[in-house]
Design an enzyme around this catalytic site. Structure first.
Site, PDB file in Angstrom:
ATOM      1  N   HIS A  10      -4.240  -5.290   0.114  1.00 12.39           N
ATOM      2  CA  HIS A  10      -3.592  -5.959   1.539  1.00 12.39           C
ATOM      3  C   HIS A  10      -3.710  -7.343   1.314  1.00 12.39           C
ATOM      4  O   HIS A  10      -4.569  -8.009   1.925  1.00 12.39           O
ATOM      5  CB  HIS A  10      -4.665  -5.208   2.758  1.00 12.39           C
ATOM      6  CG  HIS A  10      -4.266  -4.054   2.955  1.00 12.39           C
ATOM      7  ND1 HIS A  10      -3.157  -3.565   3.507  1.00 12.39           N
ATOM      8  CD2 HIS A  10      -4.754  -2.745   2.113  1.00 12.39           C
ATOM      9  CE1 HIS A  10      -3.053  -2.092   3.682  1.00 12.39           C
ATOM     10  NE2 HIS A  10      -4.026  -1.546   2.775  1.00 12.39           N
ATOM     11  N   CYS A  66       0.660  -1.190  -0.108  1.00  9.63           N
ATOM     12  CA  CYS A  66      -0.076   0.015   0.114  1.00  9.63           C
ATOM     13  C   CYS A  66       0.908   1.284   0.034  1.00  9.63           C
ATOM     14  O   CYS A  66       1.497   1.751  -1.164  1.00  9.63           O
ATOM     15  CB  CYS A  66      -0.907  -0.099   1.096  1.00  9.63           C
ATOM     16  SG  CYS A  66      -2.409   0.836   0.617  1.00  9.63           S
ATOM     17  N   GLU A 109      -2.510  -9.194   3.737  1.00  8.40           N
ATOM     18  CA  GLU A 109      -2.378  -9.750   5.093  1.00  8.40           C
ATOM     19  C   GLU A 109      -3.976  -9.678   5.560  1.00  8.40           C
ATOM     20  O   GLU A 109      -4.100 -10.158   6.555  1.00  8.40           O
ATOM     21  CB  GLU A 109      -1.591  -8.664   6.060  1.00  8.40           C
ATOM     22  CG  GLU A 109      -2.222  -7.562   6.359  1.00  8.40           C
ATOM     23  CD  GLU A 109      -2.262  -6.458   5.341  1.00  8.40           C
ATOM     24  OE1 GLU A 109      -1.835  -6.969   4.207  1.00  8.40           O
ATOM     25  OE2 GLU A 109      -2.928  -5.289   5.611  1.00  8.40           O
TER      26      GLU A 109
HETATM   27  N1  LIG Z   1      -3.392   1.512   3.315  1.00  9.56           N
HETATM   28  C1  LIG Z   1      -2.186   2.517   2.953  1.00  9.56           C
HETATM   29  O1  LIG Z   1      -1.358   2.395   3.004  1.00  9.56           O
HETATM   30  C2  LIG Z   1      -2.845   3.705   2.337  1.00  9.56           C
HETATM   31  C3  LIG Z   1      -1.735   4.521   1.297  1.00  9.56           C
HETATM   32  C4  LIG Z   1      -1.999   6.070   1.162  1.00  9.56           C
HETATM   33  N2  LIG Z   1      -2.275   6.667   2.411  1.00  9.56           N
HETATM   34  C5  LIG Z   1      -3.358   6.050   0.491  1.00  9.56           C
HETATM   35  O2  LIG Z   1      -4.359   6.534   0.781  1.00  9.56           O
HETATM   36  O3  LIG Z   1      -3.425   5.827  -0.915  1.00  9.56           O
END
Ligand SMILES: NC(=O)CC[C@H](N)C(=O)O
Length: 403
Positions: free
Chosen positions: A376, A292, A378
């Site tokens: 994600h 992410c 995980e």
């Molecule tokens: N879950 C995250 O790592 C989000 C990454 C970043 N803050 C976004 O909104 O795209």
């Protein structure tokens, strides 16, 4: 035959004691004022006060506790599109971090009872203790449609009756999430060793179940890391050292780890150039895996750029295709920014795409033993389709060791 009994307060109202009536429900006592000028009245739960944040909607049917404790939501109000929230309470095993960093929770209907064998607390009690504001009995569908059409909006949520609507509107209109470093506010401040793996009773992967313990040493950069990322790495046999977001890359390289993980994290990925520099310094020397925010930082470190999406992806059923094999994963996602595929230089492969909008969902740079995912692996929103990504990271580290 069934006879409807008059309720206690009905008979009271027939007497002169009408003033003693206590309504069993509360009336509207909270306002959410959006920057587009709309005002949404509802009922408060959790903490009281005034909060300003960006509103995003999350379409997950379950997992509100994981969402509340995901540090990537710092600076955001999460609106749950599932109308019924709170019915499973809060338990001690579903925490993704030690705190709730989000701005607040916006829901349609707050369950008036908790029924789950793991629950130890109700949602309102938990939010109050964590000092997080909540609003319920608002038209979450209408707000979601507005966000979907107009893009994410900043809002001011307040229980404070001394504040006028205009004041709250001004607060919403003058607040900005773009360009801010939100990572440093949620990262740990000292390095630590992480030792917990997925409990045996929850383990679902044959590979993770039989992994050697402490096979590989992984340093995990904490940009707001979710605990389950660390648990899954640990289940796959990694010994983990977590380091703060500003930990010098040179110190990490000195530890000579088998791999480095760049975690998820809140806010605008283009507002943290120091983190991009760290990723740049490590990548190419040690196998790396970004998740992410970590993916967005790797994209920039390899020469690409990120942009803010209209309303992002927040939910538990986003389809992603692995381009090479055609395999589709149903994934959990939470991001408002994305890597611009067209900005990536030659050599960097887009490995996964989001099937809802074709955006970049994963990249790799085999020459540098670097891989990352926008979603994600995980998370367990139901399917565990994306979990094998940890296995691929292990393979990359193995290959790098030469066996
Ligand atoms: N879950 C995250 O790592 C989000 C990454 C970043 N803050 C976004 O909104 O795209």
């Amino acid at each position: 035959t069934y006879v409807l009994k008059p309720l206690a307060f009905c008979s009271l109202s027939q007497t002169s004691q009408a003033h003693l009536i206590q309504r069993p429900w509360k009336l509207q006592d909270t306002r959410l004022v959006l920057e587009d000028g709309s005002i949404w009245k509802g009922k408060s739960f959790g903490a009281v006060g005034t909060q300003v944040a960006e509103v995003v909607f999350n379409t997950s049917l379950t997992g509100y506790q994981e969402i509340l404790t995901d540090p990537s939501y710092a600076g955001q109000f999460v609106l749950m599109t599932n109308p019924h929230i709170g019915n499973t309470g809060v338990n001690s095993g579903d925490e993704e971090s030690q705190e709730c960093h989000l701005g607040g929770l916006i829901i349609r209907s707050l369950s008036n009872c908790v029924s789950n064998w793991r629950a130890i607390e109700t949602l309102p009690e938990y939010l109050k203790r964590r000092n997080v504001m909540g609003i319920y009995d608002v038209d979450t569908r209408a707000i979601t449609r507005r966000l979907r059409e107009d893009g994410s909006l900043v809002g001011a949520l307040s229980t404070d009756t001394s504040k006028t609507d205009e004041e709250l509107l001004h607060a919403a209109r003058t607040w900005e999430i773009v360009g801010k470093d939100l990572i440093s506010g949620v990262s740990c401040t000292e390095p630590y060793e992480w030792k917990y793996r997925t409990d045996d009773e929850w383990e679902f992967s044959a590979e993770a179940g039989k992994a050697d313990t402490e096979g590989f040493h992984v340093v995990a950069y904490d940009f707001g890391v979710k605990h389950n990322i660390l648990r899954r790495l640990s289940s796959y046999g990694c010994k983990i050292t977590v380091v703060p977001s500003n930990w010098p890359a040179s110190e990490v390289i000195k530890l000579n780890p088998d791999g480095v993980l760049f975690s998820n994290g809140p806010g605008d990925p283009s507002a943290v150039p120091y983190a991009v520099d760290t990723v740049k310094e490590v990548t190419g020397k040690i196998p790396v895996f970004g998740i992410c925010m970590g993916h967005q930082l790797l994209g920039q470190a390899l020469g690409g750029s990120t942009f803010k999406m209209k309303f992002g992806h927040h939910g538990g059923n986003h389809p992603v295709r692995h381009i090479q094999t055609g395999r589709v994963e149903i994934s959990s996602q939470n991001h408002n920014y994305a890597v611009d595929s067209a900005s990536l230089p030659e050599g960097v492969e887009v490995t996964h795409i989001n099937l809802n909008d074709g955006s970049c969902a994963g990249i790799s740079y085999p020459a540098m033993k670097a891989m990352s995912l926008q979603y994600h692996p995980e998370s367990s929103p139901g399917p565990h389709d994306a979990d094998p990504a940890f296995q691929r990271f292990i393979e990359m580290m193995k290959e790098n060791r030469g066996h």
